[in-house]
Enzyme design. Structure first.
Site, PDB file in Angstrom:
ATOM      1  N   HIS A   1      -9.584  -6.410 -10.301  1.00  0.00           N
ATOM      2  CA  HIS A   1      -8.994  -7.749 -10.308  1.00  0.00           C
ATOM      3  C   HIS A   1     -10.013  -8.704  -9.678  1.00  0.00           C
ATOM      4  O   HIS A   1      -9.659  -9.529  -8.829  1.00  0.00           O
ATOM      5  CB  HIS A   1      -7.678  -7.776  -9.526  1.00  0.00           C
TER       6      HIS A   1
ATOM      7  N   TYR B   1     -37.195  -4.773 -22.196  1.00  0.00           N
ATOM      8  CA  TYR B   1     -36.790  -4.945 -20.810  1.00  0.00           C
ATOM      9  C   TYR B   1     -36.644  -3.566 -20.174  1.00  0.00           C
ATOM     10  O   TYR B   1     -36.142  -2.644 -20.800  1.00  0.00           O
ATOM     11  CB  TYR B   1     -35.463  -5.689 -20.723  1.00  0.00           C
TER      12      TYR B   1
ATOM     13  N   GLY C   1      -8.394  -1.769  -7.912  1.00  0.00           N
ATOM     14  CA  GLY C   1      -9.409  -1.419  -8.892  1.00  0.00           C
ATOM     15  C   GLY C   1      -9.520   0.085  -8.999  1.00  0.00           C
ATOM     16  O   GLY C   1      -9.033   0.822  -8.129  1.00  0.00           O
ATOM     17  N   ASN C   2     -10.143   0.552 -10.074  1.00  0.00           N
ATOM     18  CA  ASN C   2     -10.315   1.991 -10.255  1.00  0.00           C
ATOM     19  C   ASN C   2     -11.396   2.251 -11.286  1.00  0.00           C
ATOM     20  O   ASN C   2     -11.604   1.466 -12.201  1.00  0.00           O
ATOM     21  CB  ASN C   2      -8.996   2.674 -10.662  1.00  0.00           C
TER      22      ASN C   2
ATOM     23  N   SER D   1      -4.431   7.078 -10.632  1.00  0.00           N
ATOM     24  CA  SER D   1      -4.259   5.627 -10.751  1.00  0.00           C
ATOM     25  C   SER D   1      -3.123   5.262 -11.688  1.00  0.00           C
ATOM     26  O   SER D   1      -2.938   5.904 -12.726  1.00  0.00           O
ATOM     27  CB  SER D   1      -5.549   5.022 -11.292  1.00  0.00           C
ATOM     28  N   SER D   2      -2.371   4.216 -11.339  1.00  0.00           N
ATOM     29  CA  SER D   2      -1.274   3.781 -12.219  1.00  0.00           C
ATOM     30  C   SER D   2      -1.800   3.292 -13.564  1.00  0.00           C
ATOM     31  O   SER D   2      -1.039   3.169 -14.516  1.00  0.00           O
ATOM     32  CB  SER D   2      -0.456   2.682 -11.521  1.00  0.00           C
ATOM     33  N   ASP D   3      -3.099   3.009 -13.662  1.00  0.00           N
ATOM     34  CA  ASP D   3      -3.687   2.573 -14.933  1.00  0.00           C
ATOM     35  C   ASP D   3      -4.255   3.729 -15.750  1.00  0.00           C
ATOM     36  O   ASP D   3      -4.957   3.513 -16.740  1.00  0.00           O
ATOM     37  CB  ASP D   3      -4.809   1.560 -14.652  1.00  0.00           C
TER      38      ASP D   3
ATOM     39  N   SER E   1      -4.042   6.956  -7.023  1.00  0.00           N
ATOM     40  CA  SER E   1      -3.360   5.653  -6.931  1.00  0.00           C
ATOM     41  C   SER E   1      -3.172   5.207  -5.489  1.00  0.00           C
ATOM     42  O   SER E   1      -2.713   5.984  -4.639  1.00  0.00           O
ATOM     43  CB  SER E   1      -1.989   5.762  -7.610  1.00  0.00           C
ATOM     44  N   GLY E   2      -3.547   3.963  -5.206  1.00  0.00           N
ATOM     45  CA  GLY E   2      -3.204   3.340  -3.920  1.00  0.00           C
ATOM     46  C   GLY E   2      -3.917   3.904  -2.707  1.00  0.00           C
ATOM     47  O   GLY E   2      -3.542   3.583  -1.580  1.00  0.00           O
TER      48      GLY E   2
ATOM     49  N   HIS F   1      -3.634 -10.694 -16.971  1.00  0.00           N
ATOM     50  CA  HIS F   1      -3.795  -9.554 -16.099  1.00  0.00           C
ATOM     51  C   HIS F   1      -5.189  -9.587 -15.463  1.00  0.00           C
ATOM     52  O   HIS F   1      -5.407 -10.332 -14.513  1.00  0.00           O
ATOM     53  CB  HIS F   1      -3.533  -8.275 -16.903  1.00  0.00           C
TER      54      HIS F   1
ATOM     55  N   HIS G   1     -11.575  -0.778 -14.052  1.00  0.00           N
ATOM     56  CA  HIS G   1     -10.598  -1.870 -14.002  1.00  0.00           C
ATOM     57  C   HIS G   1     -10.665  -2.499 -12.619  1.00  0.00           C
ATOM     58  O   HIS G   1     -10.663  -1.798 -11.610  1.00  0.00           O
ATOM     59  CB  HIS G   1      -9.189  -1.306 -14.257  1.00  0.00           C
TER      60      HIS G   1
ATOM     61  N   ASP H   1     -27.863 -11.811 -22.348  1.00  0.00           N
ATOM     62  CA  ASP H   1     -28.597 -10.588 -22.021  1.00  0.00           C
ATOM     63  C   ASP H   1     -27.708  -9.352 -22.172  1.00  0.00           C
ATOM     64  O   ASP H   1     -28.207  -8.227 -22.224  1.00  0.00           O
ATOM     65  CB  ASP H   1     -29.104 -10.639 -20.568  1.00  0.00           C
TER      66      ASP H   1
END
Lengths: 232, 232, 232, 232
Positions: free
Chosen positions: A98, A230, A29-30, A75-77, A46-47, A172, A96, A121
């Site tokens: 998973h 709210y 994630g990132n 990040s690779s994304d 990344s990583g 994905h 992002h 909501d």
């Protein structure tokens, strides 16, 4: 001190929320945080495991994906983030992950039906699932194309990225965004919960009806728009 | 010191149990605690994260929903609490959550069948699911009408709010109540567990039978009524 | 100091493991520890939260269910424990929980099929589910009859309580036992895991085959009997 | 100090990660770490709880399964580790667990289909499930044969142990491996997550398609091979 310190700090803090909210395993994630005036965003390297992160390790990248400051590889994304920032003017944070249930829905290539008020909501439509991209796009600049895949999905479905701050990328996993990195993280956690509830709803009652329009409208307007009531 | 300090403290402590019991994500829940002599209840302020709560931040509201004391806006569900306190004389605590399994059942618009003694230890009937309200009611004073929606469901099914301290609001989520705010929180956790067990039961055996009457009666009377022998 | 101190301590420590292992909500469970020479067992007091327990609060009861020492009322399930201790000479610990997956299987009134080696490492047969008792037995001395319901199930299925240290009581929940209270708690945790795995197995493949005899025999004998070689 | 201290330390640390990652109940798992030059591996002692482990308690075993150093009996699965080290030259760590979702898939005797990029980030094929071994092999040297059962499965499916670092043993549970003990533990956690996501995917959409080849290739090459660009 770097002139990007404020977004490095924001990106760092938002990244650290992902493991606390149970949204990531290892480094899956990132989060990025943008400064529109400076035309850049800070993103997780990344990583690198979350426990080894620090604000200083965040990488500064411009909206074309070029690294501006930082010793580590971003990040690779990163290119997906860059494309979305470049084309969607009003977002300042992207996430992002998973996360388990949202990723399972992405793997089924189905939109998540709007079954209840927890969903309404936050958004008034099914959570969109962008179809997997063509083999040509995949073989090309993949992460860059992922950004267009998301934007194309919104165009085809007639959705506004300011009203719908989340998407599943088919096969994905999810992306979410918002006015701030914190809001984007919030949206990732909401999406994971909505994804789990929709899964359970269909298991309990495969004929469960979609939420009716009057309730969708009511719940969304409680939290959004000029007549919202709210929060403080 | 406020003359409402005791219910502010009760409401605060009961609210803080929701995240500990895993019943809420972010601010998706609220607890109130009433004082019948003073004719008011203390309730969580709207949209304030649990980690930022304190007894002082609880809002005092009367049974018509009018704020009596407090700087913050009360929970957006306050009118539902008010209606229930006004019409149901013997309850002093109410809880609303979007706990995962109970909310999934609410989204299916099904009552939760009584499958075992965990359920019968607490109530002798299926957990009732109130149908979604009419579009006219939704467009009107929504949270106020939600209170009537719950009471109408109990009238139609011939249920007593003193014997059945929980309900699912169709397409929305659960409400529970009790003699105290603590008991109402207890009921929310019990409901979530019963909802999960019933879900699993139907997955394992779609033809699973309802619990038979003799067992329902026995288990309920172990814990309730003149011949109960559970607890000290 | 009480001459029952050693079993009070054992029962206390074993009870405290239930919430740590995630096997109980609130007070939905109890453990007892017996001393065969003294002809008594120590058991959790009824309805007392785990965080308020201490060794001194354990209640000493004989094998006919009569309280011998202690100011508090013993668990409402005490007579079931007493019956099992009285008739099954070689057990010194008993556990009752409403753990989620095992209780769901009990609610379906199905035995848990032996699908893999995790199960066979502990027992060589399906986990037996005793049928709900007759209405007459329920109306009588219920907890006392629950003990006979369990023993009748073992007689009818030809099972040995020394080889199979767990049972589901139909529509209710599991009981486990063992040479010590600690072993009985261990069995409760194993049963919950086996119950979850069997549920998932049938969801993934409704035609999943039972484990074949050669593997059942092999895995059980790795851990039990004269040629076992697991552990120190 | 033992000349095996470095692998005892590695094996100890890797073993301690299993409970932290939620991959084991009680002692249902083990990790080993090999030194190729010395021709031995360090492995968890059999049946010792994780909280009682220390580097000194690790047992040193050679690739024929003979204990070289250590007072305790090695894991009952030691011979499986030995066989794999002996035949697969490029692995230095092996993990065995009974993690819930991976074990459920093993119990169904099905390969885990590749449904998404979380899976493809690690392997390009379905997670292989080795069929249960013949009764003759079971009655023989069971743990030794389990090693061959795994290798035979890889031969028949034409898989490389260097590319696919995980397997399900039918009716039993998963094994994973890697260049280091840490990598093998990482693979166990990835496998458990992939197993859960695949389970959910089929529940949500029984006709969910396998991931297409272009995406499999792309995601795997992001993380592996000469053109990988994930990580630092």
């Amino acid at each position: 001190m770097s002139k990007y310190q404020h977004i490095k700090q924001s990106a760092y803090e938002a990244n650290m929320k992902l493991p606390k909210l149970g949204l990531v395993l290892f480094t899956f994630g990132n989060v990025s945080a943008a400064d529109r005036e400076l035309g850049v965003f800070a993103i997780k390297p990344s990583g690198v495991p979350y426990e080894d992160l620090s604000p200083e390790k965040m990488v500064i990248v411009d909206f074309d994906g070029k690294t501006i400051e930082g010793d580590l590889r971003p990040s690779s994304d990163t290119l997906t983030h860059a494309v979305l920032y470049k084309h969607w003017d009003h977002i300042n944070g992207i996430v992002h992950t998973h996360s388990t249930y949202a990723t399972a829905w992405a793997q089924t290539q189905r939109d998540i039906p709007i079954f209840g008020t927890t969903h309404a909501d936050h958004i008034t439509v099914d959570v969109p699932c962008a179809p997997p991209m063509s083999d040509e796009m995949i073989a090309g600049d993949y992460e860059y194309q992922t950004g267009f895949q998301i934007m194309d999905c919104f165009k085809e479905k007639g959705l506004s990225y300011e009203e719908v701050e989340m998407v599943l990328v088919g096969n994905h996993a999810p992306f979410t965004w918002g006015k701030t990195a914190d809001k984007a993280v919030y949206n990732s956690a909401v999406l994971e919960t909505v994804a789990q509830m929709a899964y359970l709803t269909e298991q309990i009652n495969p004929q469960a009806p979609r939420l009716k329009d009057a309730l969708i409208k009511k719940h969304f307007e409680r939290k959004h728009g000029p007549n919202s009531y709210y929060g403080q």
